[in-house]
Write a protein that holds these residues in place. Structure first.
Motif, PDB file in Angstrom:
ATOM      1  N   GLY A  97      80.239  34.693   0.097  1.00 11.01           N
ATOM      2  CA  GLY A  97      81.457  35.237  -0.485  1.00 11.01           C
ATOM      3  C   GLY A  97      82.002  34.340  -1.575  1.00 11.01           C
ATOM      4  O   GLY A  97      81.394  33.328  -1.933  1.00 11.01           O
ATOM      5  N   THR A  98      83.154  34.720  -2.081  1.00 11.37           N
ATOM      6  CA  THR A  98      83.817  33.938  -3.119  1.00 11.37           C
ATOM      7  C   THR A  98      85.304  33.818  -2.799  1.00 11.37           C
ATOM      8  O   THR A  98      85.869  34.645  -2.076  1.00 11.37           O
ATOM      9  CB  THR A  98      83.675  34.585  -4.517  1.00 11.37           C
ATOM     10  OG1 THR A  98      84.216  35.907  -4.472  1.00 11.37           O
ATOM     11  CG2 THR A  98      82.230  34.653  -4.972  1.00 11.37           C
ATOM     12  N   VAL A  99      85.898  32.769  -3.339  1.00 10.34           N
ATOM     13  CA  VAL A  99      87.336  32.547  -3.236  1.00 10.34           C
ATOM     14  C   VAL A  99      87.831  32.381  -4.665  1.00 10.34           C
ATOM     15  O   VAL A  99      87.234  31.646  -5.455  1.00 10.34           O
ATOM     16  CB  VAL A  99      87.663  31.265  -2.429  1.00 10.34           C
ATOM     17  CG1 VAL A  99      89.168  31.104  -2.273  1.00 10.34           C
ATOM     18  CG2 VAL A  99      86.967  31.270  -1.089  1.00 10.34           C
ATOM     19  N   ARG A 100      88.909  33.053  -4.996  1.00 10.35           N
ATOM     20  CA  ARG A 100      89.465  32.982  -6.351  1.00 10.35           C
ATOM     21  C   ARG A 100      90.976  32.838  -6.264  1.00 10.35           C
ATOM     22  O   ARG A 100      91.616  33.508  -5.465  1.00 10.35           O
ATOM     23  CB  ARG A 100      89.100  34.261  -7.122  1.00 10.35           C
ATOM     24  CG  ARG A 100      89.504  34.237  -8.579  1.00 10.35           C
ATOM     25  CD  ARG A 100      89.080  35.509  -9.330  1.00 10.35           C
ATOM     26  NE  ARG A 100      90.030  36.590  -9.090  1.00 10.35           N
ATOM     27  CZ  ARG A 100      89.797  37.695  -8.387  1.00 10.35           C
ATOM     28  NH1 ARG A 100      88.641  37.899  -7.817  1.00 10.35           N
ATOM     29  NH2 ARG A 100      90.727  38.606  -8.243  1.00 10.35           N
ATOM     30  N   ALA A 101      91.520  31.949  -7.065  1.00 14.46           N
ATOM     31  CA  ALA A 101      92.973  31.812  -7.161  1.00 14.46           C
ATOM     32  C   ALA A 101      93.362  31.995  -8.615  1.00 14.46           C
ATOM     33  O   ALA A 101      92.662  31.554  -9.527  1.00 14.46           O
ATOM     34  CB  ALA A 101      93.427  30.445  -6.668  1.00 14.46           C
ATOM     35  N   GLU A 102      94.466  32.643  -8.810  1.00 15.17           N
ATOM     36  CA  GLU A 102      95.027  32.792 -10.157  1.00 15.17           C
ATOM     37  C   GLU A 102      96.533  32.681 -10.053  1.00 15.17           C
ATOM     38  O   GLU A 102      97.120  33.011  -9.033  1.00 15.17           O
ATOM     39  CB  GLU A 102      94.601  34.115 -10.790  1.00 15.17           C
ATOM     40  CG  GLU A 102      94.870  35.323  -9.939  1.00 15.17           C
ATOM     41  CD  GLU A 102      94.257  36.605 -10.475  1.00 15.17           C
ATOM     42  OE1 GLU A 102      94.841  37.678 -10.197  1.00 15.17           O
ATOM     43  OE2 GLU A 102      93.220  36.554 -11.147  1.00 15.17           O
ATOM     44  N   GLY A 103      97.113  32.144 -11.097  1.00 11.84           N
ATOM     45  CA  GLY A 103      98.555  31.955 -11.091  1.00 11.84           C
ATOM     46  C   GLY A 103      99.145  32.199 -12.458  1.00 11.84           C
ATOM     47  O   GLY A 103      98.480  32.002 -13.477  1.00 11.84           O
ATOM     48  N   ASP A 104     100.381  32.643 -12.480  1.00 11.48           N
ATOM     49  CA  ASP A 104     101.079  32.954 -13.725  1.00 11.48           C
ATOM     50  C   ASP A 104     102.055  31.844 -14.075  1.00 11.48           C
ATOM     51  O   ASP A 104     102.906  31.472 -13.262  1.00 11.48           O
ATOM     52  CB  ASP A 104     101.846  34.277 -13.582  1.00 11.48           C
ATOM     53  CG  ASP A 104     100.929  35.428 -13.212  1.00 11.48           C
ATOM     54  OD1 ASP A 104      99.800  35.467 -13.723  1.00 11.48           O
ATOM     55  OD2 ASP A 104     101.349  36.279 -12.415  1.00 11.48           O
ATOM     56  N   LEU A 105     101.920  31.321 -15.276  1.00 11.89           N
ATOM     57  CA  LEU A 105     102.812  30.293 -15.812  1.00 11.89           C
ATOM     58  C   LEU A 105     103.502  30.835 -17.047  1.00 11.89           C
ATOM     59  O   LEU A 105     102.878  31.511 -17.862  1.00 11.89           O
ATOM     60  CB  LEU A 105     102.012  29.052 -16.235  1.00 11.89           C
ATOM     61  CG  LEU A 105     101.488  28.159 -15.135  1.00 11.89           C
ATOM     62  CD1 LEU A 105     100.458  27.190 -15.691  1.00 11.89           C
ATOM     63  CD2 LEU A 105     102.620  27.389 -14.513  1.00 11.89           C
TER      64      LEU A 105
END
Length: 170
Positions: A97-105
Motif C-alpha cells: 500500500g501507500t501512505v500520502r499526506a498533504e497539507g494546505d499552507l
C-alpha cells in the motif's frame, strides 16, 4: 515479522514500562546548524545531513528541503510504520500500500502579508491506500488503531506546550 515475534520483542519493554513508568519517557532530539551565506539550516537526521531552506513560494530556490514537506514526511513515516505494526499485531493481511499526506499552507501568513492569515498548515489530510482483501470493518479498525498510536499524528492533533528560547555562544 509476524504478530508473535512482535509481541515477543515488545513484551519485556511493556513489562518494564508498567513497572517503571519513568523508563518509558525518552527525550528525542534534533539539531541543525545555521548555514553561513544562505537562508538554510543543515539538519542532522541520524542517517544523513538534510539542508532545509525556503519554499519556492517564499522565495526559495527549491533545491533545499522545505520544513513543511519534512513535517508531512515525518507524518507519513510515522503513520506508515504504525499501520504496519498494528497490522502485524492484529494479523491484518496486508499485501502492500501507500501512505500520502498533504497539507494546505497560506504563505501570506509566513511572509507577513496578511496578519490574519494563519502561519502554518490550516488543513492536513492523511490518506492510506491498501492492497488487502480484509473486510471494511477490519480496515476501519486498522485506521482507528493507527490514528490512536501514531506519535506524529497525535502530536499534531494534541499539540504539547512548546517552549522556544534563544541564547548566545559564549
Amino acid at each position: 515479522m509476524d504478530s508473535t515475534a512482535l509481541r515477543e520483542l515488545q513484551a519485556p519493554l511493556k513489562d518494564k514500562y508498567r513497572n517503571d513508568p519513568g523508563a518509558a519517557v525518552v527525550t528525542l532530539k534534533a539539531q541543525g546548524d545555521l548555514a553561513v551565506g544562505a537562508i538554510a539550516c543543515k539538519v542532522e537526521t541520524g542517517r544523513a545531513l538534510v539542508e532545509a531552506g525556503l519554499h519556492p513560494a517564499t522565495g526559495g530556490s527549491g533545491l533545499e528541503a522545505c520544513s513543511g514537506d519534512m513535517l508531512l514526511e515525518a507524518l507519513v513515516a510515522c503513520a506508515g510504520v504504525t499501520l504496519k505494526a498494528v497490522a502485524t499485531a492484529t494479523n491484518f493481511k496486508l499485501k502492500g500500500g501507500t501512505v500520502r499526506a498533504e497539507g494546505d499552507l497560506d504563505f501570506r501568513g509566513t511572509l507577513g502579508v496578511d496578519r490574519n492569515a494563519l502561519v502554518g498548515f490550516r488543513d492536513i489530510r492523511l490518506h492510506f491506500t491498501l492492497d488487502t482483501d480484509e473486510p471494511e470493518e477490519k480496515r476501519q479498525n486498522l485506521l482507528r488503531l493507527t490514528e490512536r498510536y501514531c506519535v506524529v499524528l497525535q502530536t499534531l492533533r494534541n499539540a504539547p506546550p512548546t517552549i522556544a528560547d534563544i541564547a548566545t555562544k559564549g
